[in-house]
Design an enzyme around this catalytic site. Structure first.
Site, PDB file in Angstrom:
ATOM      1  N   ASN A 111      10.064 -41.285 -18.150  1.00  0.00           N
ATOM      2  CA  ASN A 111      10.773 -41.303 -16.867  1.00  0.00           C
ATOM      3  C   ASN A 111      10.107 -42.353 -15.972  1.00  0.00           C
ATOM      4  O   ASN A 111       8.888 -42.425 -15.905  1.00  0.00           O
ATOM      5  CB  ASN A 111      10.695 -39.937 -16.216  1.00  0.00           C
ATOM      6  CG  ASN A 111      10.945 -38.838 -17.213  1.00  0.00           C
ATOM      7  OD1 ASN A 111      10.128 -38.651 -18.112  1.00  0.00           O
ATOM      8  ND2 ASN A 111      12.034 -38.154 -17.106  1.00  0.00           N
ATOM      9  N   GLU A 121      12.428 -34.885 -23.227  1.00  0.00           N
ATOM     10  CA  GLU A 121      12.003 -33.818 -22.338  1.00  0.00           C
ATOM     11  C   GLU A 121      12.899 -32.606 -22.497  1.00  0.00           C
ATOM     12  O   GLU A 121      14.081 -32.714 -22.808  1.00  0.00           O
ATOM     13  CB  GLU A 121      11.952 -34.290 -20.915  1.00  0.00           C
ATOM     14  CG  GLU A 121      13.265 -34.710 -20.409  1.00  0.00           C
ATOM     15  CD  GLU A 121      13.106 -35.801 -19.383  1.00  0.00           C
ATOM     16  OE1 GLU A 121      14.006 -35.930 -18.565  1.00  0.00           O
ATOM     17  OE2 GLU A 121      12.089 -36.509 -19.393  1.00  0.00           O
ATOM     18  N   HIS A 133      18.326 -43.431 -15.871  1.00  0.00           N
ATOM     19  CA  HIS A 133      17.204 -44.361 -15.720  1.00  0.00           C
ATOM     20  C   HIS A 133      17.651 -45.824 -15.847  1.00  0.00           C
ATOM     21  O   HIS A 133      17.215 -46.523 -16.767  1.00  0.00           O
ATOM     22  CB  HIS A 133      16.127 -44.087 -16.770  1.00  0.00           C
ATOM     23  CG  HIS A 133      15.572 -42.704 -16.757  1.00  0.00           C
ATOM     24  ND1 HIS A 133      14.859 -42.169 -17.819  1.00  0.00           N
ATOM     25  CD2 HIS A 133      15.588 -41.735 -15.807  1.00  0.00           C
ATOM     26  CE1 HIS A 133      14.484 -40.939 -17.525  1.00  0.00           C
ATOM     27  NE2 HIS A 133      14.913 -40.632 -16.317  1.00  0.00           N
TER      28      HIS A 133
HETATM   29  P1  FDA Z   1      16.508 -45.968  -6.001  1.00  0.00           P
HETATM   30  O1  FDA Z   1      17.803 -45.845  -6.713  1.00  0.00           O
HETATM   31  O2  FDA Z   1      15.604 -44.802  -5.972  1.00  0.00           O
HETATM   32  O3  FDA Z   1      16.780 -46.370  -4.488  1.00  0.00           O
HETATM   33  C1  FDA Z   1      17.664 -47.372  -4.101  1.00  0.00           C
HETATM   34  C2  FDA Z   1      18.180 -47.066  -2.703  1.00  0.00           C
HETATM   35  O4  FDA Z   1      18.791 -48.224  -2.176  1.00  0.00           O
HETATM   36  C3  FDA Z   1      19.234 -45.966  -2.670  1.00  0.00           C
HETATM   37  O5  FDA Z   1      18.925 -45.042  -1.660  1.00  0.00           O
HETATM   38  C4  FDA Z   1      20.535 -46.711  -2.392  1.00  0.00           C
HETATM   39  O6  FDA Z   1      21.467 -45.947  -1.644  1.00  0.00           O
HETATM   40  C5  FDA Z   1      20.045 -47.896  -1.592  1.00  0.00           C
HETATM   41  N1  FDA Z   1      20.884 -49.098  -1.715  1.00  0.00           N
HETATM   42  C6  FDA Z   1      21.316 -49.682  -2.850  1.00  0.00           C
HETATM   43  N2  FDA Z   1      22.023 -50.790  -2.578  1.00  0.00           N
HETATM   44  C7  FDA Z   1      22.027 -50.913  -1.229  1.00  0.00           C
HETATM   45  C8  FDA Z   1      22.613 -51.869  -0.341  1.00  0.00           C
HETATM   46  N3  FDA Z   1      23.311 -52.917  -0.785  1.00  0.00           N
HETATM   47  N4  FDA Z   1      22.426 -51.683   0.981  1.00  0.00           N
HETATM   48  C9  FDA Z   1      21.715 -50.625   1.456  1.00  0.00           C
HETATM   49  N5  FDA Z   1      21.142 -49.692   0.656  1.00  0.00           N
HETATM   50  C10 FDA Z   1      21.298 -49.847  -0.671  1.00  0.00           C
HETATM   51  N6  FDA Z   1      12.833 -40.613 -12.854  1.00  0.00           N
HETATM   52  C11 FDA Z   1      11.630 -40.070 -13.094  1.00  0.00           C
HETATM   53  O7  FDA Z   1      10.634 -40.783 -13.142  1.00  0.00           O
HETATM   54  N7  FDA Z   1      11.519 -38.718 -13.286  1.00  0.00           N
HETATM   55  C12 FDA Z   1      12.597 -37.891 -13.274  1.00  0.00           C
HETATM   56  O8  FDA Z   1      12.451 -36.670 -13.434  1.00  0.00           O
HETATM   57  C13 FDA Z   1      13.882 -38.462 -13.054  1.00  0.00           C
HETATM   58  N8  FDA Z   1      15.024 -37.703 -13.079  1.00  0.00           N
HETATM   59  C14 FDA Z   1      16.229 -38.238 -12.670  1.00  0.00           C
HETATM   60  C15 FDA Z   1      17.344 -37.413 -12.519  1.00  0.00           C
HETATM   61  C16 FDA Z   1      18.529 -37.937 -12.007  1.00  0.00           C
HETATM   62  C17 FDA Z   1      19.740 -37.043 -11.856  1.00  0.00           C
HETATM   63  C18 FDA Z   1      18.597 -39.313 -11.637  1.00  0.00           C
HETATM   64  C19 FDA Z   1      19.855 -39.905 -11.068  1.00  0.00           C
HETATM   65  C20 FDA Z   1      17.488 -40.128 -11.792  1.00  0.00           C
HETATM   66  C21 FDA Z   1      16.302 -39.613 -12.315  1.00  0.00           C
HETATM   67  N9  FDA Z   1      15.165 -40.401 -12.446  1.00  0.00           N
HETATM   68  C22 FDA Z   1      13.961 -39.841 -12.785  1.00  0.00           C
HETATM   69  C23 FDA Z   1      15.224 -41.860 -12.197  1.00  0.00           C
HETATM   70  C24 FDA Z   1      14.618 -42.289 -10.857  1.00  0.00           C
HETATM   71  O9  FDA Z   1      15.108 -41.479  -9.806  1.00  0.00           O
HETATM   72  C25 FDA Z   1      14.944 -43.778 -10.624  1.00  0.00           C
HETATM   73  O10 FDA Z   1      14.370 -44.508 -11.692  1.00  0.00           O
HETATM   74  C26 FDA Z   1      14.385 -44.288  -9.304  1.00  0.00           C
HETATM   75  O11 FDA Z   1      14.921 -43.574  -8.220  1.00  0.00           O
HETATM   76  C27 FDA Z   1      14.660 -45.770  -9.130  1.00  0.00           C
HETATM   77  O12 FDA Z   1      13.949 -46.212  -7.994  1.00  0.00           O
HETATM   78  P2  FDA Z   1      14.347 -47.526  -7.232  1.00  0.00           P
HETATM   79  O13 FDA Z   1      13.363 -47.742  -6.150  1.00  0.00           O
HETATM   80  O14 FDA Z   1      14.562 -48.618  -8.198  1.00  0.00           O
HETATM   81  O15 FDA Z   1      15.804 -47.265  -6.596  1.00  0.00           O
END
Ligand code: FDA
Length: 501
Positions: A478, A356, A440
């Site tokens: 993504n 991208e 990711h």
């Molecule tokens: P996600 O990480 O979203 O959520 C998990 C939540 O659980 C968090 O809020 C965390 O704090 C909480 N948590 C974890 N452990 C815990 C515990 N023990 N107790 C309580 N809470 C807890 N993807 C995409 O498709 N397009 C894009 O443009 C981008 N760009 C991008 C940029 C950047 C900077 C990042 C960091 C990531 C992306 N991504 C992305 C990736 C995408 O955001 C990611 O794949 C998803 O958020 C993952 O979703 P999940 O539901 O798996 O967990």
């Protein structure tokens, strides 16, 4: 200690957690959501909820004394990062030996910090990665459902061709076209109607105001505005913020017991609590969910967990790099933070890559074309819990596989355009390929291996995984649309088969 009981508990409020919460609540099941981050809905002293990427403050990062942005330098100068007060900021960088993983913290998880790119994977590759999932049902029902719920929209091609804000993308497209590569528009959950008003100067700027990895104050349809708003609107969901789940065990009556620690703004655990539930949904993300499970297996509280829990982890082949354009190929001082186009060379059997075109909004012309390449790296690693902390076996040699694939593609682009790489962006002198961090994280509790084909954790009943842990290390694009669609599929099945009285 008193045990506070709910019919269902959801751990985490990212994509997997948000889908689970909404669908449980709509089925009339009272649900408690436990999220370790804060709610991002109140303005700070500057009147803004989030700080900008250009001048980060304590809201930027999760308990750090200095920001740790992915791009560490510009012209080799450490001009990007700032000293900050430790605070439960929105972006975390989880460091392992050879890989740092960026994750969102707060109500909405990764949706608060990500680039909004809402991409549906190539059907043939989805089928390759998920051979036991009915692809017809996914592409006919669950992907469309996920896209509709997430509020996916696309940029108007005419505006794209004319606006200064996407000059950087048009310049990157020209370089790809000169190489004979296919480019494709990428849909988004950032509201393009809002972005056009930003460009017209009639609303506050967000994507056009350098906001992204530390949160967007406007324009973005993050989960707190979509799934989670709908879930809370049912009246069946209770949400606890700043409460981290630390352990899971099973009571003798078969119900689930969770230990939690409530954090204050300094990160101190101010209270520990116990919760009980009949149905437990894990949506803590690849790292959060896998940590809870490998810990439970290791400590003996859930000994029947499958040996594959912790395995199958990958960074989606992420590699970041920059190219230096010729002086006449400008990228523009004005750059939107929301990417809208990619180079799609995934069908190239020799070297599948989807790259991208990312912005580098420094406010000045910088002639950089920045890319986040997603490579088809087949390497996988294992998350394990030893000596009181989570470790990841990913090696530098495994990153080198991603780099070789990205280099093969971008060497072609540089040759066709007589251009070179940028050497000044990733801190270490001469580092061209940023292969030591990823956005990711995928896997650790892979669908069909650590769980059944619907995310039911093997060895236990009424325990589910609904997040990125299910994806086997790589999905070629993504990942959040895939994570959301798989969670929709799990919930549709579980609510019919498992929760009927
Ligand atoms: P996600 O990480 O979203 O959520 C998990 C939540 O659980 C968090 O809020 C965390 O704090 C909480 N948590 C974890 N452990 C815990 C515990 N023990 N107790 C309580 N809470 C807890 N993807 C995409 O498709 N397009 C894009 O443009 C981008 N760009 C991008 C940029 C950047 C900077 C990042 C960091 C990531 C992306 N991504 C992305 C990736 C995408 O955001 C990611 O794949 C998803 O958020 C993952 O979703 P999940 O539901 O798996 O967990």
């Amino acid at each position: 200690e008193p045990v506070d009981n709910s019919p269902a508990i959801v751990v985490g409020s990212g994509y997997g957690g948000a889908v689970a919460a909404l669908r449980l609540a709509q089925a009339g099941i009272r649900t408690l959501v436990l999220e370790m981050g804060r709610a991002w809905n109140t303005a700070g002293p500057d009147g803004k909820v989030f700080c900008t990427t250009a001048s980060p403050d304590k809201r930027s990062m999760w308990f750090r004394a200095r920001t740790e942005a992915p791009l560490a330098s510009f012209l080799w100068l450490d001009v990007v990062n700032r000293d900050i007060t430790p605070y439960p900021g929105v972006l975390d960088r989880v460091r392992f030996a050879n890989m740092s993983v960026y994750v969102g913290r707060g109500v909405g998880g990764g949706s608060l910090v990500n680039g909004s790119m809402a991409v549906t994977p190539l059907r043939s590759y989805f089928a390759e990665q998920f051979p036991t999932v009915d692809a017809t049902e996914m592409y006919g029902t669950y992907f469309p459902r996920a896209r509709a719920m997430l509020g996916v929209n696309s940029i108007d091609p005419a505006w794209f061709e004319s606006t200064d804000w996407y000059r950087f993308t048009r310049t990157a497209r020209k370089a790809a076209q000169r190489t004979g590569l296919r480019t494709t528009f990428v849909p988004s959950v950032y509201d393009f109607a809002y972005m056009r008003k930003e460009a017209a100067g009639t609303v506050p700027r967000s994507a056009l105001g350098q906001e992204v990895i530390y949160g967007n104050n406007h324009g973005k349809r993050s989960l707190d505005k979509t799934y989670l708003a709908a879930a809370l609107g049912t009246g069946n969901v209770t949400l606890h913020t700043m409460e981290k789940v630390t352990a899971i065990s099973r009571a003798s009556d078969g119900s689930w017991v969770l230990e939690t620690g409530r954090l204050d703004d300094t990160g101190t655990v101010v209270e520990t609590k116990q919760y009980g539930c009949a149905y437990l949904f894990l949506g803590g993300g690849s790292l959060g969910t896998t940590e809870l499970l490998v810990r439970a297996r290791q400590s003996g509280t859930l000994p029947a967990l499958d040996a594959s829990v912790g395995a199958g982890w990958g960074p989606n082949g992420n590699v970041m790099l920059g190219r230096a354009n010729h002086l006449w190929d400008t990228t523009g001082a004005d750059q939107s933070t929301m990417p809208v186009m990619g180079i799609d060379d995934w069908a190239n059997p020799d070297n599948p890559v989807f790259a991208e075109m990312a912005p580098l909004p420094t406010g000045l012309e910088n002639w950089v074309s920045l890319y986040l390449a997603i490579t088809k790296n087949p390497e996988r690693a294992t998350l394990s819990y030893d000596n009181g902390s989570l470790s990841l076996s990913w090696s530098a040699a495994q990153s080198a596989v991603s780099v070789a694939m990205a280099k093969k593609l971008f060497d072609r682009i540089n040759a066709a355009n007589s251009t070179i790489y940028r050497y000044d962006l990733f801190g270490t002198p001469s580092k061209v390929f940023a292969d030591d961090f990823c956005y990711h994280p995928l896997g650790g509790c892979v669908l069909g291996k650590a769980t059944d084909d619907y995310g039911r954790v093997k060895g236990y009943s009424r325990l589910y995984v609904t997040d990125s842990s299910l994806v086997p290390g790589n999905i070629g694009v993504n990942p959040f649309v895939t994570i959301t669609a798989l969670a929709e599929r799990t919930m549709a099945r579980v609510l019919v088969e498992d929760t009927a009285p």
